[in-house]
Design a protein around this motif. Structure first.
Motif, PDB file in Angstrom:
ATOM      1  N   PRO A 362      31.028  35.776  51.412  1.00  0.00           N
ATOM      2  CA  PRO A 362      31.283  35.055  50.151  1.00  0.00           C
ATOM      3  C   PRO A 362      32.744  34.640  49.976  1.00  0.00           C
ATOM      4  O   PRO A 362      33.027  33.666  49.288  1.00  0.00           O
ATOM      5  CB  PRO A 362      30.876  36.069  49.077  1.00  0.00           C
ATOM      6  N   ASP A 363      33.678  35.348  50.614  1.00  0.00           N
ATOM      7  CA  ASP A 363      35.091  34.983  50.421  1.00  0.00           C
ATOM      8  C   ASP A 363      35.840  34.797  51.740  1.00  0.00           C
ATOM      9  O   ASP A 363      37.039  35.016  51.801  1.00  0.00           O
ATOM     10  CB  ASP A 363      35.799  36.025  49.540  1.00  0.00           C
ATOM     11  N   GLY A 364      35.121  34.393  52.768  1.00  0.00           N
ATOM     12  CA  GLY A 364      35.794  34.160  54.044  1.00  0.00           C
ATOM     13  C   GLY A 364      34.821  34.127  55.195  1.00  0.00           C
ATOM     14  O   GLY A 364      33.727  33.565  55.092  1.00  0.00           O
ATOM     15  N   MET A 365      35.187  34.759  56.296  1.00  0.00           N
ATOM     16  CA  MET A 365      34.291  34.797  57.463  1.00  0.00           C
ATOM     17  C   MET A 365      34.752  35.885  58.429  1.00  0.00           C
ATOM     18  O   MET A 365      35.893  36.354  58.352  1.00  0.00           O
ATOM     19  CB  MET A 365      34.249  33.434  58.159  1.00  0.00           C
ATOM     20  N   ILE A 366      33.833  36.264  59.305  1.00  0.00           N
ATOM     21  CA  ILE A 366      34.153  37.237  60.357  1.00  0.00           C
ATOM     22  C   ILE A 366      33.918  36.527  61.683  1.00  0.00           C
ATOM     23  O   ILE A 366      32.825  35.993  61.918  1.00  0.00           O
ATOM     24  CB  ILE A 366      33.258  38.483  60.237  1.00  0.00           C
TER      25      ILE A 366
END
Ligand code: S3P
Length: 424
Positions: A362-366
Motif C-alpha cells: 500500500p505504501d511502496g514495494m518490495i
C-alpha cells in the motif's frame, strides 16, 4: 521508443535546468516588481505551461534560447484571463498557481490534461479555504477544473497532513496576499525551493526545521536566477552509469539541495560508486558534478524522512533495485499513487514485464533483485518518469525494449533519448 542492451556508457553531460526552480522563477518573477532574468530554464512542457498561464494573466515573458525574461508587474499586477488557464500535465503549475490566484480580485478557472483532472486538489483547497479563499472543484470531485474567485485572505497556522512542497508553496503564496502571517508545518520537510527563492525575491519568510513562517507586506523584487541542473533528470544517467557494466558517467552542474538529493544516499547505501566533485552554490542552492562508475549494487531499505527527498526518483531507484543483489524495501511512499500516474502500479507493471520479482504494497514495494531482466514492451502510462526509468532498465536488460508513448519525456526532458544515445 526502442532501446537495446547497451555497451559501456562513457562521457559527460549536462542535464536541463531544475523543473521545480524553473516553474518558481517564472511564477515569482511574474508577481515581483521589475525584470527577472532566468538562465538554464527548463524548456520542458510543464514549465512551458507555467509560462503560458502567466502570459494569459497579462505578464510579458520573453523566451529566448539563452534566457527567459519575465517582466514582473508586482503582487497586484496580474490581469483577468480571457479564457480558462491550462496547466497541461503539471501539478506544480496547478497547485502553486492556485495559491497565487486565490489572492487576486478577479475570477478564473484553472484546469489541465486528463491526468491533472484526476489528481487530488483537496489538499490545497482545504487550507486555502481556511485562509478565506474562494476555491471550488467545478465537478465537485476534489479535482481540477478549479474555479477560483475573489476572497479576503487571512494568515493561518497549518500543519500539512502530507509532506508536499506543492501544498506548502500554495499556502505560502496565498499568504503573500493575506492580512496576517502564515505558518506552515510539515510532517517531514519537503523540497524548500519556495522558501529559499521567495526569501531571495525579498519576502519576509523564515524557516526553522519543518516550519515556514511568512509575514505579508514586503514587495517582491525581480531577480537574476541561474537554474542548476535537475537532480531528478540526472538520476536516470546516474542509474544507467551504475547499472551498465563498464560505464563511467559524469553529470555536470546538478542541484544537490539536501531536500532533493535523497537518491545520492540511496546509491551509497546500495554500494554504488559515486563521487561529488566541485561542490559549489548555484542560485543559492548547493550544486556539484556527479561521477558514477558501474559495479555491483545490493538491496536496501528506503523509508521515513528520506522519502520526500527522493519521491520523484523512486521509479528509477526501483529499477536499480531490480538489478541489485538482495531485497530492497520501499515504504512510507503512498504519495507515489497520486503522481502523474499511480507510480506503485506503473513501476511494478514495467518491472514485472521485464521479469523482475516485485510485490506492490500500500505504501511502496518490495523488490527481490538479482534476476536477469529481459526486454519487453513497456507502457509509459504517459508518465515521463516511468518512460525514462524503463529506458534505463532497457540498457541493462537482455534484448530489446519498446517504451510505448515514450515521447512523454518532453514533460521534463525533451532531449532525453538523444542525451542517452550520446553516451553509448
Ligand atoms: C514538486 C513537488 C513534488 C514533486 C513534483 C514537483 C514541486 O510534488 O513530486 O514533481 O516543484 O513543488 P508534491 O508536492 O506533490 O510532493
Amino acid at each position: 521508443m526502442e532501446l537495446r542492451k547497451s555497451g559501456p556508457l562513457k562521457g559527460e553531460l549536462t542535464v536541463p535546468g531544475d523543473k521545480s526552480i524553473s516553474h518558481r522563477s517564472v511564477m515569482f518573477g511574474a508577481i515581483a516588481d521589475g525584470l527577472t532574468e532566468v538562465t538554464n530554464f527548463l524548456q520542458g512542457a510543464d514549465c512551458l505551461s507555467t509560462i503560458s498561464c502567466f502570459r494569459r494573466l497579462g505578464i510579458d515573458i520573453e523566451n529566448t534560447p539563452e534566457k527567459i525574461l519575465v517582466r514582473g508587474r508586482g503582487l497586484h499586477g496580474l490581469s483577468a484571463p480571457s479564457d480558462v488557464l491550462d496547466a497541461g500535465n503539471s501539478g506544480t503549475t496547478t497547485r502553486l498557481l492556485s495559491g497565487i490566484l486565490a489572492g487576486q480580485d478577479f475570477p478564473c478557472v484553472l484546469t489541465g490534461d486528463a491526468s491533472i483532472q484526476k489528481r487530488p486538489m483537496k489538499r490545497i483547497m482545504e487550507p486555502l479555504s481556511l485562509m478565506g479563499a474562494n476555491i471550488r472543484s467545478v465537478r465537485g470531485d476534489g479535482c481540477a477544473p478549479l474555479a477560483i474567485g475573489k476572497g479576503d485572505l487571512h494568515g493561518i497556522s497549518y500543519s500539512t497532513p502530507v509532506a508536499s512542497a506543492q501544498v506548502k508553496s500554495a499556502i505560502l503564496l496565498a499568504g503573500l496576499y493575506a492580512d496576517s502571517p502564515t505558518r506552515v508545518t510539515e510532517p517531514v520537510l519537503s523540497r524548500n525551493h519556495t522558501e529559499l527563492m521567495l526569501r531571495g525575491f525579498g519576502a519576509d519568510l523564515t524557516s526553522e526545521d519543518k516550519t515556514a513562517f511568512l509575514r505579508p507586506g514586503s514587495p517582491l523584487v525581480g531577480q537574476k536566477i541561474e537554474v542548476p541542473g535537475d537532480i531528478s533528470s540526472a538520476a536516470y544517467f546516474l542509474a544507467a552509469g551504475l547499472l551498465v557494466p563498464g560505464s563511467q558517467v559524469l553529470v555536470k552542474n546538478v542541484g544537490v539541495n539536501p531536500t532533493r538529493s535523497g537518491i545520492l544516499s540511496v546509491i551509497r547505501a546500495m554500494g554504488g560508486r559515486l563521487e561529488l566533485l566541485d561542490e559549489r552554490l548555484c542560485a543559492g542552492e548547493p550544486a556539484a558534478d556527479l561521477f558514477v562508475s558501474s559495479g555491483s549494487l545490493h538491496g536496501t531499505v528506503i523509508e521515513g524522512d528520506l522519502i520526500p527527498a527522493l519521491i520523484d526518483e523512486l521509479p528509477v531507484i526501483a529499477v536499480m533495485a531490480a538489478f541489485a543483489e538482495g531485497t530492497t524495501v520501499i515504504r512510507d511512499a503512498a504519495e507515489l499513487k497520486v503522481k502523474e500516474s499511480d507510480r506503485i502500479e506503473t513501476t511494478v507493471a514495467g518491472l514485472r514485464a521485464m521479469g523482475a520479482d516485485v510485490t506492490p504494497t500500500p505504501d511502496g514495494m518490495i523488490i527481490r533483485g538479482g534476476r536477469p531482466l529481459h526486454g519487453a514492451s513497456i507502457s509509459s502510462f504517459d508518465d515521463h518518469r516511468i518512460a525514462m526509468s524503463f529506458a534505463v532498465a532497457a540498457l541493462a536488460a537482455e534484448g530489446t525494449t519498446v517504451i510505448e508513448n515514450g515521447d512523454c519525456v518532453r514533460i521534463s526532458y525533451p532531449g532525453f533519448y538523444e542525451d542517452l544515445a550520446a553516451l553509448q
